[in-house]
Write a protein that holds these residues in place. Sequence first.
Motif, PDB file in Angstrom:
ATOM      1  N   PRO A  85     141.762  47.131   4.564  1.00  0.00           N
ATOM      2  CA  PRO A  85     143.391  47.616   4.670  1.00  0.00           C
ATOM      3  C   PRO A  85     143.986  47.232   6.387  1.00  0.00           C
ATOM      4  O   PRO A  85     145.356  48.183   6.281  1.00  0.00           O
ATOM      5  N   SER A  86     142.973  47.500   7.390  1.00  0.00           N
ATOM      6  CA  SER A  86     143.942  46.791   8.711  1.00  0.00           C
ATOM      7  C   SER A  86     144.675  46.042   8.532  1.00  0.00           C
ATOM      8  O   SER A  86     145.438  45.728   9.397  1.00  0.00           O
ATOM      9  N   GLY A  87     144.803  44.602   7.578  1.00  0.00           N
ATOM     10  CA  GLY A  87     144.921  43.287   7.116  1.00  0.00           C
ATOM     11  C   GLY A  87     144.958  42.927   7.795  1.00  0.00           C
ATOM     12  O   GLY A  87     144.523  41.000   7.484  1.00  0.00           O
ATOM     13  N   ASP A  88     143.715  42.968   8.181  1.00  0.00           N
ATOM     14  CA  ASP A  88     142.495  41.291   9.234  1.00  0.00           C
ATOM     15  C   ASP A  88     141.666  41.264   7.781  1.00  0.00           C
ATOM     16  O   ASP A  88     141.651  41.950   6.511  1.00  0.00           O
ATOM     17  N   THR A  89     141.430  39.648   8.208  1.00  0.00           N
ATOM     18  CA  THR A  89     140.601  39.472   6.824  1.00  0.00           C
ATOM     19  C   THR A  89     139.012  38.879   7.576  1.00  0.00           C
ATOM     20  O   THR A  89     139.197  38.415   8.436  1.00  0.00           O
ATOM     21  N   VAL A  90     138.480  38.937   6.638  1.00  0.00           N
ATOM     22  CA  VAL A  90     136.833  38.626   6.981  1.00  0.00           C
ATOM     23  C   VAL A  90     136.452  37.763   6.083  1.00  0.00           C
ATOM     24  O   VAL A  90     136.884  37.940   4.046  1.00  0.00           O
ATOM     25  N   TRP A  91     135.380  36.666   6.129  1.00  0.00           N
ATOM     26  CA  TRP A  91     134.902  36.044   4.872  1.00  0.00           C
ATOM     27  C   TRP A  91     133.508  36.561   5.039  1.00  0.00           C
ATOM     28  O   TRP A  91     132.611  37.172   5.895  1.00  0.00           O
ATOM     29  N   VAL A  92     132.329  37.463   4.057  1.00  0.00           N
ATOM     30  CA  VAL A  92     130.978  37.500   4.081  1.00  0.00           C
ATOM     31  C   VAL A  92     130.324  36.374   2.746  1.00  0.00           C
ATOM     32  O   VAL A  92     130.844  35.946   1.903  1.00  0.00           O
ATOM     33  N   VAL A  93     129.019  36.096   3.311  1.00  0.00           N
ATOM     34  CA  VAL A  93     128.438  34.948   2.776  1.00  0.00           C
ATOM     35  C   VAL A  93     127.005  36.218   2.088  1.00  0.00           C
ATOM     36  O   VAL A  93     126.723  36.968   3.404  1.00  0.00           O
ATOM     37  N   ARG A  94     126.088  35.603   1.246  1.00  0.00           N
ATOM     38  CA  ARG A  94     125.380  36.598   1.056  1.00  0.00           C
ATOM     39  C   ARG A  94     124.502  35.488   0.783  1.00  0.00           C
ATOM     40  O   ARG A  94     124.630  34.761  -0.019  1.00  0.00           O
ATOM     41  N   VAL A  95     123.136  36.104   2.409  1.00  0.00           N
ATOM     42  CA  VAL A  95     121.585  35.331   2.497  1.00  0.00           C
ATOM     43  C   VAL A  95     120.520  35.585   1.728  1.00  0.00           C
ATOM     44  O   VAL A  95     120.249  36.679   2.062  1.00  0.00           O
ATOM     45  N   VAL A  96     120.158  35.195   1.087  1.00  0.00           N
ATOM     46  CA  VAL A  96     118.619  35.780   0.247  1.00  0.00           C
ATOM     47  C   VAL A  96     117.737  34.624   0.984  1.00  0.00           C
ATOM     48  O   VAL A  96     117.234  33.573   1.605  1.00  0.00           O
TER      49      VAL A  96
END
Length: 111
Positions: A24-35
């Motif tokens: 919502p702040s406009g920032d972008t974060v990439w998310v990766v799920r590690v098993v």
Amino acid sequence: MVAVTNEVVLQGRISRPPEPKVLPSGDTVWVVRVVVPRADGRAGADWFDCALWSGRLRRSARGWATDDVVRVEGVLRRRFYRTAAGPRSVVEVEATGARLVRRLTRPARRA
């Protein structure tokens, strides 16, 4: 006195392609799920969402795919945010470093 640290090192398989999330702040974060398989001899595995904030890490993650093996170093963070249903929180690894260890062998493309 015992030194207290917050250091996380994970090496495991990516369970789904890394994805960008616009906050919502406009920032972008990439998310990766590690098993990661359990090391205590018990059957099963655990998964951890890792947040990639820096531009360098986000650029690296763009080339990763499901079943690639990666190593992620970082710190454990609890992030708070609001939704229409009310306040929420998520615990994730905030990556300070990450690299591809082994790429899944993919079939050659047909011409």
